[in-house]
Write a protein that holds these residues in place. Structure first.
Motif, PDB file in Angstrom:
ATOM      1  N   ARG A  42       0.841  -1.194   0.000  1.00 59.13           N
ATOM      2  CA  ARG A  42       0.000   0.000   0.000  1.00 59.13           C
ATOM      3  C   ARG A  42       0.880   1.249   0.000  1.00 59.13           C
ATOM      4  O   ARG A  42       0.710   2.170  -0.799  1.00 59.13           O
ATOM      5  CB  ARG A  42      -0.857  -0.031   1.287  1.00 59.13           C
ATOM      6  CG  ARG A  42      -1.709   1.195   1.501  1.00 59.13           C
ATOM      7  CD  ARG A  42      -3.084   0.986   0.885  1.00 59.13           C
ATOM      8  NE  ARG A  42      -3.866   2.231   1.004  1.00 59.13           N
ATOM      9  CZ  ARG A  42      -4.334   2.897  -0.057  1.00 59.13           C
ATOM     10  NH1 ARG A  42      -4.090   2.459  -1.280  1.00 59.13           N
ATOM     11  NH2 ARG A  42      -5.019   3.999   0.095  1.00 59.13           N
ATOM     12  N   VAL A  43       1.886   1.254   0.888  1.00 64.63           N
ATOM     13  CA  VAL A  43       2.720   2.458   1.061  1.00 64.63           C
ATOM     14  C   VAL A  43       3.530   2.706  -0.200  1.00 64.63           C
ATOM     15  O   VAL A  43       3.628   3.832  -0.694  1.00 64.63           O
ATOM     16  CB  VAL A  43       3.668   2.259   2.287  1.00 64.63           C
ATOM     17  CG1 VAL A  43       4.666   3.399   2.352  1.00 64.63           C
ATOM     18  CG2 VAL A  43       2.844   2.155   3.563  1.00 64.63           C
ATOM     19  N   GLN A  46       0.597   1.907  -3.532  1.00 64.31           N
ATOM     20  CA  GLN A  46      -0.825   2.304  -3.379  1.00 64.31           C
ATOM     21  C   GLN A  46      -1.770   1.193  -3.811  1.00 64.31           C
ATOM     22  O   GLN A  46      -2.864   1.429  -4.289  1.00 64.31           O
ATOM     23  CB  GLN A  46      -1.155   3.566  -4.213  1.00 64.31           C
ATOM     24  CG  GLN A  46      -0.636   4.852  -3.584  1.00 64.31           C
ATOM     25  CD  GLN A  46       0.868   4.935  -3.634  1.00 64.31           C
ATOM     26  OE1 GLN A  46       1.449   4.568  -4.664  1.00 64.31           O
ATOM     27  NE2 GLN A  46       1.494   5.317  -2.504  1.00 64.31           N
ATOM     28  N   ASN A  49      -4.300  -2.698   0.668  1.00 63.86           N
ATOM     29  CA  ASN A  49      -5.156  -2.088   1.694  1.00 63.86           C
ATOM     30  C   ASN A  49      -5.996  -3.123   2.416  1.00 63.86           C
ATOM     31  O   ASN A  49      -6.979  -2.825   3.074  1.00 63.86           O
ATOM     32  CB  ASN A  49      -6.088  -1.024   1.050  1.00 63.86           C
ATOM     33  CG  ASN A  49      -6.603  -0.059   2.126  1.00 63.86           C
ATOM     34  OD1 ASN A  49      -6.048  -0.048   3.221  1.00 63.86           O
ATOM     35  ND2 ASN A  49      -7.640   0.672   1.816  1.00 63.86           N
ATOM     36  N   ASP A  61      -4.362   3.640   9.638  1.00 60.63           N
ATOM     37  CA  ASP A  61      -4.679   4.868   8.880  1.00 60.63           C
ATOM     38  C   ASP A  61      -3.478   5.170   8.007  1.00 60.63           C
ATOM     39  O   ASP A  61      -2.442   5.648   8.477  1.00 60.63           O
ATOM     40  CB  ASP A  61      -4.941   5.993   9.908  1.00 60.63           C
ATOM     41  CG  ASP A  61      -4.853   7.372   9.237  1.00 60.63           C
ATOM     42  OD1 ASP A  61      -4.805   7.383   7.983  1.00 60.63           O
ATOM     43  OD2 ASP A  61      -4.812   8.369   9.955  1.00 60.63           O
ATOM     44  N   PHE A  62      -3.603   4.848   6.696  1.00 57.86           N
ATOM     45  CA  PHE A  62      -2.450   5.002   5.804  1.00 57.86           C
ATOM     46  C   PHE A  62      -2.150   6.460   5.486  1.00 57.86           C
ATOM     47  O   PHE A  62      -1.149   6.779   4.880  1.00 57.86           O
ATOM     48  CB  PHE A  62      -2.676   4.202   4.507  1.00 57.86           C
ATOM     49  CG  PHE A  62      -2.394   2.740   4.705  1.00 57.86           C
ATOM     50  CD1 PHE A  62      -3.414   1.821   4.862  1.00 57.86           C
ATOM     51  CD2 PHE A  62      -1.076   2.291   4.802  1.00 57.86           C
ATOM     52  CE1 PHE A  62      -3.147   0.481   5.067  1.00 57.86           C
ATOM     53  CE2 PHE A  62      -0.791   0.947   5.020  1.00 57.86           C
ATOM     54  CZ  PHE A  62      -1.834   0.035   5.150  1.00 57.86           C
ATOM     55  N   SER A  63      -3.051   7.374   5.954  1.00 62.39           N
ATOM     56  CA  SER A  63      -2.748   8.781   5.603  1.00 62.39           C
ATOM     57  C   SER A  63      -1.662   9.337   6.537  1.00 62.39           C
ATOM     58  O   SER A  63      -1.132  10.401   6.333  1.00 62.39           O
ATOM     59  CB  SER A  63      -4.019   9.627   5.778  1.00 62.39           C
ATOM     60  OG  SER A  63      -4.361   9.563   7.179  1.00 62.39           O
ATOM     61  N   GLN A  64      -1.356   8.576   7.584  1.00 58.96           N
ATOM     62  CA  GLN A  64      -0.325   9.095   8.526  1.00 58.96           C
ATOM     63  C   GLN A  64       1.009   9.231   7.788  1.00 58.96           C
ATOM     64  O   GLN A  64       1.414   8.327   7.075  1.00 58.96           O
ATOM     65  CB  GLN A  64      -0.149   8.103   9.684  1.00 58.96           C
ATOM     66  CG  GLN A  64      -1.205   8.228  10.759  1.00 58.96           C
ATOM     67  CD  GLN A  64      -0.982   7.185  11.842  1.00 58.96           C
ATOM     68  OE1 GLN A  64      -0.301   6.178  11.605  1.00 58.96           O
ATOM     69  NE2 GLN A  64      -1.542   7.412  13.004  1.00 58.96           N
ATOM     70  N   LYS A  65       1.661  10.341   8.002  1.00 59.35           N
ATOM     71  CA  LYS A  65       2.988  10.558   7.389  1.00 59.35           C
ATOM     72  C   LYS A  65       3.972  10.788   8.530  1.00 59.35           C
ATOM     73  O   LYS A  65       3.581  11.262   9.604  1.00 59.35           O
ATOM     74  CB  LYS A  65       2.963  11.821   6.475  1.00 59.35           C
ATOM     75  CG  LYS A  65       2.134  11.607   5.206  1.00 59.35           C
ATOM     76  CD  LYS A  65       2.924  10.743   4.179  1.00 59.35           C
ATOM     77  CE  LYS A  65       2.051  10.316   2.998  1.00 59.35           C
ATOM     78  NZ  LYS A  65       1.142   9.184   3.426  1.00 59.35           N
ATOM     79  N   LYS A  67       6.220  12.522  11.044  1.00 59.82           N
ATOM     80  CA  LYS A  67       6.196  13.945  11.464  1.00 59.82           C
ATOM     81  C   LYS A  67       7.515  14.242  12.162  1.00 59.82           C
ATOM     82  O   LYS A  67       8.112  13.363  12.796  1.00 59.82           O
ATOM     83  CB  LYS A  67       5.049  14.191  12.465  1.00 59.82           C
ATOM     84  CG  LYS A  67       3.644  14.084  11.902  1.00 59.82           C
ATOM     85  CD  LYS A  67       2.634  14.886  12.755  1.00 59.82           C
ATOM     86  CE  LYS A  67       2.439  14.295  14.153  1.00 59.82           C
ATOM     87  NZ  LYS A  67       1.761  12.982  14.161  1.00 59.82           N
TER      88      LYS A  67
END
Lengths: 903, 68, 167, 57
Positions: A42-43, A46, A49, A61-65, A67
């Motif tokens: 996924r990462v 894409q 999932n 939550d794959f939207s985590q980037k 930080k």
């Protein structure tokens, strides 16, 4: 698991396959699954999932980037550990080509019960059990070709441990270990090595195997021993004892933190200040400072905590968060007993012998047992959470855990009870591992029956357990340090710098101890300057009160509230203090024989150092210097190895060569134990022409008088004949003997080891504490060690000693005596007998009654067993509870009805 | 006089600090010994009352081992 | 404590060596194993409880029951407590001194109370003659009479033609 | 400049974890930074540890 993406299981050294989404081992902390960003479909692409959809808790939550966090901190501590030896070094030994050549990490995973093979030792090639195994030492260590010229200090001991564990798994294994020197210089290591060699019959071969060849399914090794003969043999498996390299990202860390590295990419430090890097505020601990064993890493870790606490004294407590425990559920505790029984597998430790399921089902049949379950590792994070939930769900108010020894794990489980509002005293353990499964391995039926009996007795006691209060007592914020040597001064300075009054008691009339006898440290610093700085700082420090020519007379009280009397010049002084640190040091062992004392030309290493300090003139007539290692050590007058005499000998040899290069220097040794970076000195000595000759205990070199001079006769193993060396100077490397610790040990009730040094609470996890709370230990009093290790240990002791002083309060053991005033007839027997004077007679109306001083009571129970009217009961060990255990002892019980009538 | 198969039942009172710790260390080094002893842990041998020993025999113990 | 227990066991016909008091420090694993193995084997030699006095198990149980009662009686426990206090004061803990002091002070008190308790247990099954009682309890007739006298005065026991009986 | 009450420990092996524990006991807030998804470092991979041979985990 749903994740379709297989990857190599790095945790299990790639011996196993796992998924991109995995948890490395069930007891991992934090106990949560982890998605490997490099592997996840996924990462990277894409696609997939799958896991996000199937996760019921919606936790993915794959939207985590990633930080970037900005943290404002007062100090940074570098403890990144060590790196792996590079692959090309391993390839020289056929690693990668021959599947049965494994590294020591892989061997650990193979023997581990929760490892890829559930602890069955198998050959990766054909999964058969090996019959002959060879351990090769110094792989990627003491090897200048891959610029790892240092010695990794740990591989000899861990090879022997791994070999012993292997023998436990497969008793008829034939194991050979190939050493250059056997470097087991840790505390108690040599004794363990000897025991292992005798018990398991390892053949120890002193040779370095250059390469390995595969001949059909076996591995061929060829080697030559120092008597010139060459040998070769076939083995089923070869274990490479890999050394400790600098961490891969050492340079990145150095640049970011702004610190310097040494020539081997480890952190640059000095023997005088082993934990400080070249930048103030940035400190280092563990293997990044230099290859070391777990006890030294733990010691340095605590040491660094002390330095940071000194630096940030003002900031202490400004940002801390304190845990709050929920209110005790009084109602639940008053209800009739509902007991939860958890029987532990402990991996294979218990389940391998005891039928855990049968014991669990048997527990279910006992009265008042409201819940029963078996757990794989009840002490792991995930199991503790599960137990806590089950206790809440089933409203249990008593917990029995059948697993290991309460001595080690009771506090851990009691903490879990406290975190869910249950009084920690409502807990009992049945020891079905250390005192059952482990010791009745060949009798599984009896072990299972014994486990059932032990569980029945634990449940019988649990039924009667009552909640006990946990009182806290204030701490006198002052420390007492015994011994003014390098360690003692460092501890006193560190505690004072952390903001607490310190009293430094020194027996002799000046500070410095053994440090006064040194001129240089091993890494070439001026030892006398270090000594002068230390003494100046100690004398100038406002919070340190120095008492010279003083000795401890007596100590009473407990952690946080000690009262000691110190005698100084005839008169005694009373001191109140919260903690006490033992830093009484050790002595250079005076050897017997070897003409010591009969000729001025025979000296010890320390005496030689003082002679070198006088400079070249002292060596005008000296042509031949002969040093003899292990004089009086390792089985002679002293049983133990004193760890630093080899390094000291090489240091002095180099100094002589520096002063007068044409002097011949011979060193007779049993094992050259110049561990860590000291290996460089050993190589430098050889390059400078120092001649090293190995001897075995049965062919020891002798020092013989010859007319006015002396000579040394010995057997030269390389030439295979006797030699005799006329010597102008013979230097005996004697070990470090313990000071007279007997009376201090009795005074403080702190046990000694067989060798006479103080016994620490736990060799690995509590190296600077002793069994008695509030008393700490460092320096030579703990065992022989170099200046660098003594300073680290002193800082560690300072950190641990400061903890109760910082907290200001100490929780007192709940197991104390309770005296029922009504029944007490005031006979005073208990008050006289109490060894801790924790009972006083008080006026109650016109009669006298006994009363417990809870803070001093140690819970021994002598008063309870001697009270004529049975008026005294011990928290957690009441008469009824013990009687209940006795009745539960016999399966059919005995006269319960009589029991009821007697009460 | 020992009958075959007679397996004595022994009750042990072990002091938490010394004998219980010795039993643990025997376990850690995997020494093997007969499984006839059932252990009651007490904080000190001083805690043991003559009543406990007599009660132990009354409840079917063939032997009592108090370890300090 | 151990000496008192041994002498108590002796008094009721149980081999005192069935009770062992040994010392093993935290570091002495191997020594502990020897002690346990030796203890198990020595008890195996002795056989089940009651072998040495070849009494029925039921008799041994009754004697033990009486012994526990006696060891809980405050008179007996006071003598034990005072003994400990004396030792604590003058500090001579040599085995001989302990043996002799326990034999002098503790055991007589214990024996008297144990016999009294055993009589009460025996008479529960009905009256019994003094001579028979003395044989079972293992005491001389005279000693028995001295113990029984106060119990009669206190009205706990009464004399009947068939012998003594519970009041 | 007021002294901060927090400290960062780089590395969650046995040394990092022990330092963090001691610093927390000494009254400081500790940020423990670890590359791997678990703490324990290499020691967590070991089967048994000398001298007591209990499990390294």
């Amino acid at each position: 698991m749903y994740c379709p993406r297989p990857i190599a299981d790095v945790y299990n050294e790639r011996l196993d396959i796992t998924r991109a989404t995995h948890i490395d081992f069930p007891q991992a902390i934090p106990t949560s699954y982890y998605i490997d960003p490099k592997a996840c479909l996924r990462v990277n692409y894409q696609t997939c999932n799958l896991c996000a959809q199937t996760c019921t808790a919606g936790a993915i939550d794959f939207s985590q980037k990633p930080k970037n966090l900005k943290l404002k901190v007062g100090s940074v501590i570098l403890a990144p550990g060590f790196g792996r030896v590079s692959h090309d070094v391993l390839e020289k030994f056929g690693y990668g080509r021959y599947p049965d050549v494994v590294t020591s990490y892989e061997f650990e995973r193979l023997t581990c019960a929760s490892g890829p093979t559930e602890g069955h030792l198998i050959r990766p090639s054909d999964h058969t059990t090996p019959k002959k195994i060879a351990f090769l030492q110094c792989i990627g260590s003491r090897d200048v070709t891959c610029d790892n010229g240092y010695c990794s200090s740990v591989c000899c001991m861990y090879a022997i441990k791994e070999a012993s564990v292997a023998k436990e798994h497969e008793p008829d294994l034939d194991i050979s270990l190939f050493f250059m020197d056997v470097r087991t210089q840790g505390k108690g290591f040599d004794a363990a090595r000897k025991r292992a060699e005798e018990k398991y019959g390892f053949n120890v071969i002193r040779a370095r195997v250059p390469k390995i060849d595969q001949i059909d399914s076996q591995l061929a090794l060829t080697w030559t021993t120092d008597d010139g003969q060459s040998h070769s043999d076939l083995f089923d498996m070869v274990v490479l004892s890999v050394g400790l390299d600098a961490p891969e990202d050492a340079h990145a860390i150095a640049d970011i933190a702004g610190i310097e590295l040494n020539s081997y990419d480890f952190c640059k430090t000095s023997h005088g200040a082993p934990l400080s890097t070249t930048k103030k505020g940035v400190y280092v601990a563990g293997a990044f400072q230099g290859p070391k064993d777990i006890p030294e890493s733990v010691t340095q870790a605590s040491g660094v905590a002390a330095i940071a606490s000194e630096l940030l004294k003002e900031g202490r407590g400004t940002q801390t968060v304190t845990i709050t425990y929920p209110e005790e559920d009084k109602a639940l505790e008053e209800e009739e007993p509902r007991i939860g029984v958890f029987v532990c597998h402990c991996g294979v430790n218990i389940a391998g012998v005891v039928d855990v399921k049968a014991v669990r089902d048997y527990a279910a049949s006992l009265p008042n047992v409201a819940y029963y379950e078996d757990t794989l590792y009840s002490c792991s994070q995930d199991a503790l959470k599960a137990i806590a939930e089950k206790v809440k769900e089933n409203r249990l108010n008593r917990v029995v855990i059948a697993a290991c020894s309460p001595r080690t794990h009771e506090p851990l489980f009691q903490e879990t009870l406290r975190s869910i509002g249950l009084n920690p005293a409502l807990f009992e353990m049945a020891n079905i591992r250390d005192q059952c499964a482990w010791v009745h391995a060949q009798e599984p039926e009896e072990a299972t029956q014994k486990s059932k009996d032990l569980v029945r007795m634990a449940v019988a006691k649990a039924r009667l357990l009552e909640p006990l209060a946990q009182p806290t007592v204030d701490v006198t914020p002052k420390a007492l340090v015994l011994g003014g040597g390098a360690a003692g001064m460092t501890v006193a300075l560190s505690i004072a710098d952390q903001g607490f009054e310190t009293i430094l008691v020194e027996k002799s009339k000046e500070l410095g101890g053994n440090l006064r006898k040194l001129t240089w440290t091993v890494d070439g610093q001026d030892a006398r300057k270090i000594l002068k700085d230390l003494i100046k700082k100690v004398e100038k420090h406002p919070k340190i009160d120095i008492m010279l020519e003083a000795e401890l007379e007596s100590t009473s009280g407990y952690v946080g509230n000690f009262t000691s009397t110190v005698s100084k010049g005839g008169k005694t002084e009373m001191v109140n203090h919260g903690v006490l640190v033992i830093a009484t040091g050790g002595e250079e062992h005076k050897p017997k024989g070897y003409c010591y004392g009969e000729s001025r030309q025979v000296v010890t290493q320390l005496e030689l150092e003082q002679k070198i300090a006088k400079g070249k003139s002292a060596f005008k007539t000296t042509k031949n210097v002969v040093m003899i290692q292990c004089v009086g050590s390792r089985g002679e007058d002293l049983q133990h190895c004193s760890r630093l005499c080899c390094t000291q000998a090489v240091k002095n040899a180099l100094k002589i060569k520096e002063l007068k290069p044409e002097t011949n220097v011979y060193i007779f040794y049993r094992d050259m134990r110049t561990y860590g970076f000291a290996e460089d000195l050993y190589r430098e000595a050889r390059q400078k022409g120092v001649i090293f000759l190995r001897y075995t205990p049965d062919q020891k070199p002798e020092v013989v008088k010859q007319g006015r001079g002396i000579k040394v006769n010995a057997y030269d193993r390389l030439l295979g004949e006797d030699i005799s060396i006329p010597a102008n100077l013979v230097v005996l490397s004697t070990g470090i003997a313990p000071g007279e610790n007997e009376n201090l040990s009795k005074l403080l009730k702190v046990p000694l080891t067989q060798e006479g040094f103080f016994l620490e609470a736990h060799a690995k996890l509590r190296p600077v504490e002793v069994a008695v709370d509030g008393i700490y230990l460092c320096g030579l009093a703990h065992g022989p060690k170099g200046l660098e290790e003594a300073v680290s240990q002193a800082k560690a002791a300072a950190a641990k000693a400061a903890i109760p002083l910082v907290k200001g309060k100490v929780a007192v053991e709940p197991i104390v005596s309770h005296i029922d005033k009504a029944t007490c007839i005031g006979c005073g027997i208990c008050a006289t007998l109490c060894p801790f004077n924790a009972i006083q007679m008080v006026k109650d109306g016109k009669r006298k009654k006994a009363e417990t001083i809870t803070a001093s009571c140690k819970g021994c129970g002598i008063c309870a067993s001697h009270c004529p009217v049975l008026a005294i009961n011990m928290g957690g060990f009441t008469d009824e509870e013990i009687f209940a255990q006795i009745h539960a002892f016999s399966p059919e019980g005995c006269g319960e009805e009589l029991e009821a009538e007697k009460k | 006089m020992t009958q075959e198969g007679y397996n004595p039942r022994i009750l042990g009172f072990f002091c938490h600090w010394c004998c219980y710790a010795a039993a643990d260390s025997a376990g850690v080094s995997r020494y093997q010994y007969p499984p006839n002893v059932r252990v009651i842990r007490v904080m000190c041998t001083g805690r043991i009352d003559v009543r406990f020993i007599l009660e132990a025999f009354k409840c079917g113990a063939d032997g009592v081992f108090t370890g300090g | 404590m151990a000496e008192a227990a041994r002498q108590a066991l002796e008094d009721i016909g149980v081999d005192p060596e069935r009770m062992e008091l040994e010392w093993a420090s935290a570091a002495e694993g191997p020594r502990f194993v020897e002690l346990i193995t030796r203890c198990v084997n020595s008890i195996k030699e002795k056989g089940p409880l009651g072998t040495e006095s070849n009494e029925a198990e039921e008799d041994v149980k009754r004697k033990l029951e009486a012994a526990v009662e006696a060891a809980s009686a405050s008179k007996v426990r006071t003598s034990f407590g005072m003994l400990a206090k004396k030792f604590h004061k003058d500090g001579d803990y040599s085995p001989e001194a302990i043996k002799e002091a326990v034999a002098a002070k503790f055991t007589p008190a214990f024996r008297k109370e144990r016999i009294a308790q055993e009589i009460k247990l025996l008479l529960k099954k009905g009256p019994m003659s003094i001579t028979k009682l003395a044989k079972i309890v293992g005491s001389t007739k005279a000693e028995l009479e001295k113990i029984v006298a106060p119990l009669i005065k206190k009205g706990i026991l009464k004399e009947e033609k068939k012998g003594l009986a519970l009041a | 400049m007021s002294k901060a009450g927090a400290i960062m420990v780089l590395g969650g092996g046995i040394a990092g974890v022990q330092t963090a524990l001691d610093l927390a006991d000494l009254g400081y807030y500790v940020y423990l930074v670890e590359k791997k998804p678990y703490i324990g470092g290499v020691m967590a991979q070991l089967d048994k540890t000398f001298p007591t041979n209990d499990c390294a985990i």
